[in-house]
Scaffold this active site. Sequence first.
Site, PDB file in Angstrom:
ATOM      1  N   ARG A 104      53.462  37.178  40.586  1.00 20.02           N
ATOM      2  CA  ARG A 104      53.136  36.631  39.177  1.00 20.02           C
ATOM      3  C   ARG A 104      54.330  35.933  38.730  1.00 20.02           C
ATOM      4  O   ARG A 104      55.508  36.020  39.334  1.00 20.02           O
ATOM      5  CB  ARG A 104      52.911  37.874  38.105  1.00 20.02           C
ATOM      6  CG  ARG A 104      54.230  38.682  37.969  1.00 20.02           C
ATOM      7  CD  ARG A 104      54.056  39.777  36.720  1.00 20.02           C
ATOM      8  NE  ARG A 104      55.079  40.718  36.517  1.00 20.02           N
ATOM      9  CZ  ARG A 104      54.962  41.473  35.692  1.00 20.02           C
ATOM     10  NH1 ARG A 104      53.931  41.921  34.835  1.00 20.02           N
ATOM     11  NH2 ARG A 104      56.267  42.547  35.539  1.00 20.02           N
ATOM     12  N   ASN A 142      55.112  35.907  28.660  1.00 18.14           N
ATOM     13  CA  ASN A 142      55.502  37.397  28.571  1.00 18.14           C
ATOM     14  C   ASN A 142      56.973  37.294  29.139  1.00 18.14           C
ATOM     15  O   ASN A 142      57.180  36.714  30.149  1.00 18.14           O
ATOM     16  CB  ASN A 142      54.689  38.002  29.394  1.00 18.14           C
ATOM     17  CG  ASN A 142      54.743  39.540  29.402  1.00 18.14           C
ATOM     18  OD1 ASN A 142      54.723  40.075  28.420  1.00 18.14           O
ATOM     19  ND2 ASN A 142      55.176  40.045  30.636  1.00 18.14           N
ATOM     20  N   GLU A 143      57.678  38.052  28.589  1.00 15.11           N
ATOM     21  CA  GLU A 143      59.215  38.164  29.049  1.00 15.11           C
ATOM     22  C   GLU A 143      59.773  36.814  29.646  1.00 15.11           C
ATOM     23  O   GLU A 143      59.904  36.816  31.030  1.00 15.11           O
ATOM     24  CB  GLU A 143      59.370  39.311  29.885  1.00 15.11           C
ATOM     25  CG  GLU A 143      59.043  40.749  29.379  1.00 15.11           C
ATOM     26  CD  GLU A 143      59.097  41.914  30.281  1.00 15.11           C
ATOM     27  OE1 GLU A 143      59.074  41.796  31.607  1.00 15.11           O
ATOM     28  OE2 GLU A 143      59.176  42.852  29.977  1.00 15.11           O
ATOM     29  N   GLU A 299      56.762  46.758  24.426  1.00 14.15           N
ATOM     30  CA  GLU A 299      56.550  47.491  25.562  1.00 14.15           C
ATOM     31  C   GLU A 299      57.461  48.510  25.515  1.00 14.15           C
ATOM     32  O   GLU A 299      58.672  48.342  25.504  1.00 14.15           O
ATOM     33  CB  GLU A 299      56.494  46.758  26.804  1.00 14.15           C
ATOM     34  CG  GLU A 299      55.507  45.533  26.965  1.00 14.15           C
ATOM     35  CD  GLU A 299      55.655  44.859  28.386  1.00 14.15           C
ATOM     36  OE1 GLU A 299      56.446  45.541  29.132  1.00 14.15           O
ATOM     37  OE2 GLU A 299      55.399  43.716  28.520  1.00 14.15           O
ATOM     38  N   TRP A 307      58.974  50.917  39.358  1.00 16.72           N
ATOM     39  CA  TRP A 307      59.882  49.762  39.852  1.00 16.72           C
ATOM     40  C   TRP A 307      61.294  50.387  40.156  1.00 16.72           C
ATOM     41  O   TRP A 307      62.110  49.525  40.900  1.00 16.72           O
ATOM     42  CB  TRP A 307      59.942  48.716  39.267  1.00 16.72           C
ATOM     43  CG  TRP A 307      59.824  48.835  37.713  1.00 16.72           C
ATOM     44  CD1 TRP A 307      59.104  48.720  36.853  1.00 16.72           C
ATOM     45  CD2 TRP A 307      61.030  49.126  37.018  1.00 16.72           C
ATOM     46  NE1 TRP A 307      59.396  48.713  35.330  1.00 16.72           N
ATOM     47  CE2 TRP A 307      60.645  49.155  35.477  1.00 16.72           C
ATOM     48  CE3 TRP A 307      62.571  49.256  37.065  1.00 16.72           C
ATOM     49  CZ2 TRP A 307      61.588  49.364  34.526  1.00 16.72           C
ATOM     50  CZ3 TRP A 307      63.165  49.472  36.071  1.00 16.72           C
ATOM     51  CH2 TRP A 307      62.785  49.537  34.679  1.00 16.72           C
ATOM     52  N   GLU A 347      51.164  47.470  39.978  1.00 14.48           N
ATOM     53  CA  GLU A 347      51.424  48.481  39.009  1.00 14.48           C
ATOM     54  C   GLU A 347      50.712  49.687  38.834  1.00 14.48           C
ATOM     55  O   GLU A 347      50.541  50.333  37.950  1.00 14.48           O
ATOM     56  CB  GLU A 347      51.438  47.830  37.774  1.00 14.48           C
ATOM     57  CG  GLU A 347      52.555  46.493  37.674  1.00 14.48           C
ATOM     58  CD  GLU A 347      53.154  45.959  36.406  1.00 14.48           C
ATOM     59  OE1 GLU A 347      54.102  46.202  35.948  1.00 14.48           O
ATOM     60  OE2 GLU A 347      52.315  45.385  35.807  1.00 14.48           O
ATOM     61  N   HIS A 350      52.414  52.723  38.046  1.00 13.95           N
ATOM     62  CA  HIS A 350      53.290  52.645  36.601  1.00 13.95           C
ATOM     63  C   HIS A 350      52.454  53.571  35.858  1.00 13.95           C
ATOM     64  O   HIS A 350      50.958  53.388  35.601  1.00 13.95           O
ATOM     65  CB  HIS A 350      53.508  51.236  36.376  1.00 13.95           C
ATOM     66  CG  HIS A 350      54.184  51.090  35.057  1.00 13.95           C
ATOM     67  ND1 HIS A 350      53.909  51.528  33.748  1.00 13.95           N
ATOM     68  CD2 HIS A 350      55.341  50.422  34.952  1.00 13.95           C
ATOM     69  CE1 HIS A 350      55.077  51.186  32.967  1.00 13.95           C
ATOM     70  NE2 HIS A 350      55.622  50.649  33.584  1.00 13.95           N
TER      71      HIS A 350
HETATM   72  C1  GAL Z   1      57.469  44.508  32.100  1.00 14.45           C
HETATM   73  C2  GAL Z   1      56.097  43.456  32.153  1.00 14.45           C
HETATM   74  C3  GAL Z   1      54.991  44.350  32.237  1.00 14.45           C
HETATM   75  C4  GAL Z   1      54.957  45.377  33.073  1.00 14.45           C
HETATM   76  C5  GAL Z   1      56.024  46.251  32.775  1.00 14.45           C
HETATM   77  C6  GAL Z   1      56.197  47.511  33.559  1.00 14.45           C
HETATM   78  O1  GAL Z   1      58.815  43.836  32.412  1.00 14.45           O
HETATM   79  O2  GAL Z   1      56.133  42.838  30.951  1.00 14.45           O
HETATM   80  O3  GAL Z   1      53.860  43.241  32.201  1.00 14.45           O
HETATM   81  O4  GAL Z   1      55.074  44.615  34.362  1.00 14.45           O
HETATM   82  O5  GAL Z   1      57.360  45.552  32.653  1.00 14.45           O
HETATM   83  O6  GAL Z   1      57.496  48.288  33.603  1.00 14.45           O
END
Ligand code: GAL
Length: 658
Positions: A104, A142-143, A299, A307, A347, A350
Site C-alpha cells: 500500500r 491516511n497517516e 486509531e 507488525w 493485517e 491484527h
Molecule cells: C496504521 C494504519 C492502519 C493499520 C494500523 C495497524 O498505521 O493507519 O491502516 O494498518 O496501522 O496497526
Amino acid sequence: MIYYGGDYNPEQWDQQTVAEDIALMQEAGVNLVSVAIFGWSRLEPKDGVYEFGFYRDLLDRLHAAGIDVDLATGTASPPPWLGEMYPETLPVRADGTALTWGSRQQYNPASTKFREKAAELVEELAREFGSHPAVVMWHVSNEYGCHVSESFDPESRERFRLWLQARYGTLEQLNEAWGTQFWSQRYTSWSQVEPPANLPTFHNPIHLARWREFWSDQLLECYLAEKRVLHRVCPDLPVTTNYMGFFPTVDYWKWSPHLDLISNDFYPEPGDPRAGAQFAASSDLMRSLGGGRPFWQMEQTPSTVQWRDRNSPKRPGQFRLWSLGLVARGADAVLQFQWRQSRSGAETYHSGMVPHAGKLSPVWEEMVQTGADLKKLAPVAGHRLRASVAILWDWPSLWAAESAIGPIGWDPLTRVAQWHQSLYDLGFLVDFASPDSDLSGYEVVVVPSLFQVLPGLAEKLAGKTVIVTAGTGYQNGEAQVHLGGYLGPLRDLLGVRVVDLLPVAPTGSATGRITGAVRTRTRVQVSLDGQSYDGDGWAERIQVDQAEVVATFEGLDVDGLPAITRRGSAWYVGSFLDEAGRAALLERVLGSAPGGPQLAELPAGLEVVSRGPFQFLLNHGEIPVQFPVSAGTDLLTGRVARGQVTVGPRDAVVLDLR
Ligand code: GAL
C-alpha cells in the site's frame, strides 16, 4: 457525545456480513465508522470511471442505523492501474528502484500526476457524498508519510531545487548558509543541487535537514490539495487527517493550523510498563497541537497488532482503561483499527473489534463494555484541559539533531519521552509547545535536548521555572553551532554555557601489563543532595558565569565538575539523568512551584486527570487503590462517592464534581 467505532473496511466482506456488522455495531454502541480509507480501487476501478453504488448503499444503511461516517478520500493507497498507466506516480528509492503496487501507499508525494489524480477522485467523491446525512467528517488520505515519505525521481529532485530557491533566494545565500566552502562543496548552478543520497561518506548536515523539511512540506501539499477541493465543494464539513504521535517525519506544528480537527493513531506495546505514559504523551501532544481543543483518537488497537516480532495482547481491562484515559486527556472520539478482523491480507492477524472467533473472544466483551461506558461520558465531551507545565518539542530541531554528525549519540525523542514520563509519574498534566508557541500561560517549561535554539526563546522563558537539559542549543537554524559555548541564546537566562562535551565511549577492558594500567571512564554519575544518579554516560563541561552549582559529576576526569546549576528559577542539567534522578530533581524544583507535586495523596498506579468538572481516576496497577474525594458521582456506575473512593486494578472512576 463521545464517538466510538473504528476503521470499517467492508470492501473485503459480502453483503450478509455487512448486515451482521451493522447489527453488531449497534450492540457495541458504535456511533461512528471511518469508511473508504483504502477505497480507491473500488471507487475508481478504471482511470476516470467512478462507481459509488457500493458506498452509497453502505452510507444509507449506516445512517439508517444511527451510525455516523468519517468519510475518507481513499487516496492513501492507489490502485495498481495508476502505477501501471502513470509510472511517474511511483516513489523511487535512492538507488533508482521504483516501489510498486501489491502492498500500500506506493505513491510519490511530489508527483504532479499523483496529486492531479487524487484531486480528481476527491472532487467526484465530494460531489457525490458531501451532503450525505451520514457524513460528519472528511478523512484525507491516511497517516501521511507512514510508509513512503521521500522519492529520488527526477520530478522530486527538481521540486527540491525550486523549494530551496524559494527558501534561500540566491545560490550564493544557500552556499553561505550551508557552509559549502568546507569540503569543496560550493555550488555554481542550481542543477548541481541533488538529494543527500548516494554519497561517498558523510553528508552536509543542513543538506539532510532541509531534505527532510522539504518532504514534510511536500506531504502537506498533498493534504492541502485535497483539502482545498473538499472545502470548495462542501464548505461546512470539517476535514482531518490522522497523525501518528511524535512521528519524526512530518512537522505537525506546521500542519496543524490546516486541520479542522486533530486526530491521532497510536499503538504502544501493551506489555511495556511505560505504555500508559506513552499514550498520555501522545494525547497531550494532540491536544496541544490543536491549541487545547478536543481531538479524536482515530486509531488504536482493540488488542494485538500484527507488525511486531511478538504481538502481545492487551491485558484484560487495558483497552477500556486506555480508552477512558484518552477521553480524560481531551479525546472526543475513541476509534479503532479495525472494526472486523480481516480474513485475508497483510493485517489478518491484527486484532479487530469483531475478532476472528466473533463473540467467543473476550475481546468482544470488552468492546461492548467500553462502548457502554463511553456513552456515559457524553457530558465530558467538548471540555478543555489546562496544564501549567509545558515541554518544548520541535520537529526542525529533531531533524537538526538527527542530521548532525557526531556530537550526540542520543535521541531527542527519547529524552522528551523520559521527561514527560517523569512528570506523568509525579501527577502533572503536561502540554507540549513549540519554541514558536505562545508560552505565556505556562508557569513551568521543560526543555529536553532542544538541539536547535533560535534567538528569542530566552525572552519567552524569562521569569518562569525552566529546566533545560543536555543537548540543548548547540546549533542555530542553519546547522551552524553557537560559538563561544553551547546554549547560545540561552546562556544569559541560565547563567552557564557548555564549553566541552565529555561523554563516555563504550570501550573494552584489558588486563595486560601496559593496557591494564590504562584507566578510562565507563560511567557518569550525578551527585544531587547526597544521592548518586546515573547520567547515561553523558557529561558536559559547564562553565558557570552566574549561577549556583546544585549537583556535581562523579567519574574520572569529571569529578566535582558542575552537573546541575540554577540561576534563579532557571535550571540547567548537563547530563541525562536516570528515572530516579529526574524524579528527585523535579520534586526539588517543582516542590515550591505553584501546583507542585501532591505526591503524598497519590497511590502507586493511579493516574488522576481533570477535564472540566470531571475527575478521572485511572488505576494502571494490580491492586485496588483508595483516593480521597470530597463529593462526586461516578459517571460510570452512578454511585455517589464521599470521603474516599476505591478504584480497582485496571479500572477507572470518573467523578462528576459539579
Ligand atoms: C496504521 C494504519 C492502519 C493499520 C494500523 C495497524 O498505521 O493507519 O491502516 O494498518 O496501522 O496497526
